[in-house]
Design an enzyme around this catalytic site. Structure first.
Site, PDB file in Angstrom:
ATOM      1  N   HIS A 157     -19.991 -52.271   8.744  1.00 46.79           N
ATOM      2  CA  HIS A 157     -20.979 -51.407   8.099  1.00 46.79           C
ATOM      3  C   HIS A 157     -21.482 -52.021   6.795  1.00 46.79           C
ATOM      4  O   HIS A 157     -20.746 -52.706   6.087  1.00 46.79           O
ATOM      5  CB  HIS A 157     -20.385 -50.026   7.818  1.00 46.79           C
ATOM      6  CG  HIS A 157     -20.013 -49.289   9.063  1.00 46.79           C
ATOM      7  ND1 HIS A 157     -18.784 -48.687   9.240  1.00 46.79           N
ATOM      8  CD2 HIS A 157     -20.712 -49.070  10.220  1.00 46.79           C
ATOM      9  CE1 HIS A 157     -18.737 -48.114  10.428  1.00 46.79           C
ATOM     10  NE2 HIS A 157     -19.885 -48.339  11.048  1.00 46.79           N
ATOM     11  N   GLU A 198     -24.092 -50.051  17.559  1.00 45.74           N
ATOM     12  CA  GLU A 198     -22.882 -50.477  18.263  1.00 45.74           C
ATOM     13  C   GLU A 198     -23.010 -51.905  18.790  1.00 45.74           C
ATOM     14  O   GLU A 198     -22.017 -52.641  18.857  1.00 45.74           O
ATOM     15  CB  GLU A 198     -22.579 -49.505  19.409  1.00 45.74           C
ATOM     16  CG  GLU A 198     -22.335 -48.074  18.965  1.00 45.74           C
ATOM     17  CD  GLU A 198     -21.201 -47.949  17.968  1.00 45.74           C
ATOM     18  OE1 GLU A 198     -20.255 -48.774  18.007  1.00 45.74           O
ATOM     19  OE2 GLU A 198     -21.247 -47.013  17.130  1.00 45.74           O
ATOM     20  N   HIS A 239     -21.863 -54.085  16.045  1.00 44.97           N
ATOM     21  CA  HIS A 239     -20.396 -54.142  15.965  1.00 44.97           C
ATOM     22  C   HIS A 239     -19.860 -55.116  17.012  1.00 44.97           C
ATOM     23  O   HIS A 239     -18.929 -55.892  16.740  1.00 44.97           O
ATOM     24  CB  HIS A 239     -19.799 -52.754  16.200  1.00 44.97           C
ATOM     25  CG  HIS A 239     -19.865 -51.857  14.992  1.00 44.97           C
ATOM     26  ND1 HIS A 239     -19.723 -52.324  13.717  1.00 44.97           N
ATOM     27  CD2 HIS A 239     -20.039 -50.500  14.894  1.00 44.97           C
ATOM     28  CE1 HIS A 239     -19.819 -51.322  12.861  1.00 44.97           C
ATOM     29  NE2 HIS A 239     -20.024 -50.200  13.549  1.00 44.97           N
TER      30      HIS A 239
END
Length: 712
Positions: free
Chosen positions: A179, A170, A173
């Site tokens: 991904h 995370e 991200h």
């Protein structure tokens, strides 16, 4: 190697002031942070959940649906990545002790393995933008893709997110990374089985065609890669690993960051501007050969190598072949790209330009200049024009040749070297460019004659090769014949050919006439006449006129007229067409009485008029008092044939004149023809024969009466 490591060493020196701190679990406890306002689905108000665990503003949904996550990253979030400072505050507002440990371990691992971004733990909100881990809802783990617009960036982790890799996943991200299996080139590495993926999870396997890879290789073991069976509907694996050397059981299950994961942070937050180096800066090649420039570019992200010529990008793939290969240093996170440019069939002009190798990436560019020297044999720089001078005049030719090695100039005529003659005069030697000589030479010819008209060659030579250029000399004089026309005789339908040759300066023109009338273009096009003309030497011309399928109508005087601006000459010859004789006869047998007159008649045709002679049993009959001959000749205007009538007469035939082999023979240059005659002479009755008969009768009667009158 020193050039490629220099940016890393400089960066390390600057960053060494701040030593990475190792955080403990105690540093993660006791924090207090405000929580976001959530909707009924546990999603922050104004946000939408996409790709399984990434938040975006609802207003960005149309762009996401049209361009995907990569479209968002490239349009805004990607540019806003720089909004994260080099030091990023991180707060932990979680009760789950296990998750706290995973977060601290991930932060320490990232800080330890790179110096571009430094995470440090806080217990209270700070003035700058910060990240805070908070409790997730409905068993979800998610965060905003890239930094949010506001001050607080929340990472939601529920109690179900118990994998050691989840906090780092995370965090990436939040830094703007999607991904791994969403890369645009993922189909080279994995095969997605769409029918084996739960329907509402398929968006997490979307291939992002605009995704930037930052020049990094595909990483099966990245914390950003899903497992082989992630979100499977029970029918089988969600994807197949194409690389047989990769262990499928490890894909999507590695707990800690790979070197490639760390490289993503380095590439985004401390990209290394390229440097360019080469072992050679000056290249040398022989003309018409190939030469290859080489350079090495280092940097991060991977630098692209481009080649320039005089400031313009080289796009000519017919003569230039560019190639490159790369290596990646996982410890320094630096790419080394070896580039080459091959120039095919190098010319002298290629050696007068500058060549540049340019390496560029998102953090900058660097260039290196190369020089090229093309060794070449003699070549023409300039020359005077061909000349035309009057007979007995003076002509001059000048040529300038260049070469890397000083060329030697010679003049030749009909293969004969003129360099030692008085007309040969080299006039100057200069340096036109670096390593390039220019030599000028002049040849002067005095008192020129028609035999002087030809091609003179200026021949330059050095150790590499020899080059020559021709100069045409035209001598001005009135035409004269080298070969006159000759009378010609043929038999039809044989072709007739007239040939003539002449010289003249300027080169003369040829006109053919028939009986003083020029043969027309239409007559040539009809195929009746054909003209061939050839120039064997300067000012020398030969021509031939062919008359096809000759007939008597072609008998004429033909003229070859040769003319130029200085005069005109002509040559005339006659074409004779010979037709083989043919004899026409009316009677083949004659019967006459002895002592009478007989006349044989024979008619012969042909061209020229045939001669007619008479034979008896193969012996020529000569004229005498009793034998006479008479001939008449007539020309047929339509056929142009001569008709000869010959009469052979015998005044008083005798029986001895009878014969079956009287011959009329017609002959001319084209051949002969003959005809056979038969003569029968009838003998007349004579008086001596009658008297003998009467005397025989009288004697018979007398003997009869004597026998009757005298018995016994």
């Amino acid at each position: 190697m020193m050039h490629s490591l220099l940016p890393i060493l400089v960066f390390a020196a600057v960053s060494a002031v701040t030593v990475a701190r190792e955080y403990t679990l105690a540093d993660a406890q006791g924090g207090e942070f405000p929580e976001p306002e959530l909707d009924e689905n546990g999603i922050p108000v104004g946000m939408a959940l996409v790709g399984g665990d990434m938040l975006i503003e609802r207003e960005k949904l149309p762009l996401y649906e049209a361009e995907g996550l990569s479209g968002l990253v490239n349009s805004e979030a990607w540019r806003n990545v720089r909004r994260w400072p080099r030091k990023i505050p991180v707060g932990i507002y979680l009760k789950n002790r296990r998750l706290q440990q995973f977060i601290v371990a991930s932060i320490n691992d990232i800080n330890r393995r790179q110096r571009c971004v430094r995470f440090y733990l806080i217990r209270r909100p700070v003035r700058q933008k910060y990240i805070v881990f908070i409790e997730g809802h409905k068993n979800r783990c998610y965060t905003h893709l890239g930094p949010v617009r506001g001050k607080r960036h929340f990472i939601h982790l529920s109690s179900s997110c118990t994998s050691p890799r989840t906090p780092a996943h995370e965090l990436f991200h939040a830094l703007g990374r999607i991904h791994e299996q969403n890369r645009y080139d993922r189909d080279r590495y994995v095969q997605i089985y769409w029918n084996n993926i739960r329907h509402h999870m398929r968006s997490q396997y979307r291939r992002e065609r605009h995704a930037k890879t930052l020049g990094l290789p595909y990483d099966y073991y990245s914390v950003m890669h899903y497992g082989v069976y992630s979100h499977s509907n029970g029918r089988g694996p969600a994807m197949r690993i194409r690389n047989r050397r990769v262990n499928p059981r490890r894909v999507g299950r590695e707990a800690w960051l790979t070197n490639t994961d760390i490289a993503h942070i380095v590439r985004r937050y401390c990209a290394v501007a390229p440097t360019v180096s080469s072992e050679m800066s000056s290249y040398f090649v022989d003309e018409s050969n190939s030469v290859t420039f080489q350079c090495t570019g280092t940097g991060a992200p991977e630098p692209a190598i481009h080649w320039f010529r005089n400031g313009s990008l080289i796009n000519d793939t017919s003569r230039f072949i560019a190639s490159q290969n790369e290596t990646f240093n996982s410890s320094t996170m630096i790419y080394t790209v070896s580039g080459s440019l091959t120039l095919i069939n190098a010319s002298v002009a290629d050696g007068r330009d500058d060549y540049w190798c340019n390496a560029s990436n998102s953090d900058g560019s660097s260039s290196l200049m190369f020089s090229l020297t093309v060794y070449f044999g003699p070549r023409l720089v300039s020359r005077s024009s061909d000349v035309s001078v009057p007979r007995y005049g003076t002509a001059s030719f000048t040529c300038t040749m260049s070469g890397n090695e000083r060329p030697t100039i010679n003049w030749t005529f009909y293969g004969r070297n003129l360099s030692n003659s008085t007309g040969f005069m080299p006039t100057s030697i200069t340096m036109a460019h670096d390593n390039e000589y220019q030599v000028t030479s002049t040849l002067t010819l005095a008192n020129v004659s028609p035999d002087s008209a030809y091609t003179y060659y200026c021949v330059g030579s050095n150790q590499l090769n020899t080059f020559s250029v021709g100069f045409n000399l035209e001598v001005e004089f009135a035409p004269f014949f080298l070969q006159d026309l000759s009378n010609t005789a043929v038999t039809p339908p044989t072709d007739a050919v007239f040939t003539c040759g002449a010289r003249g300066g300027p080169l003369p023109t040829i006109t053919w006439t028939k009986n003083n009338r020029a043969i027309t273009l239409e007559e040539y096009l009809s195929g009746k006449y054909a003209r061939q003309t050839g120039v064997t030497l300067p000012s020398t011309i030969y021509t031939a006129l062919t008359i096809a399928n000759t007939a008597p109508s072609d008998i004429a005087d033909y003229s070859c007229i040769v003319s130029n601006a200085l005069g005109s000459v002509n040559s005339t010859a006659t074409l004779s067409v010979y037709v083989r004789p043919s004899i026409l006869i009316t009677d083949e047998a004659y019967t006459v009485r002895e002592q009478s007159q007989v006349s044989f008649q024979c008619v012969g045709t042909g061209i020229p008029a045939p001669d007619i002679t008479w034979y008896k049993s193969g012996n020529l009959i000569m004229a005498s008092d009793s034998v006479t001959f008479s001939n008449s000749i007539y020309l047929n205007d339509s056929t142009l044939l001569y008709i000869v009538t010959s009469t052979f007469s015998i005044a008083q035939v005798a029986v001895s004149d009878s014969d079956t082999n009287y011959t009329c023979l017609a002959s001319n240059p084209a051949g002969t023809d003959s005809a056979q005659f038969e003569l029968n002479v009838i003998e007349n009755p004579s008086s001596s024969g009658s008297s003998t008969l009467m005397m025989s009768i009288v004697a018979f009667i007398f003997c009869f009466f004597v026998a009757f009158l005298l018995p016994n």
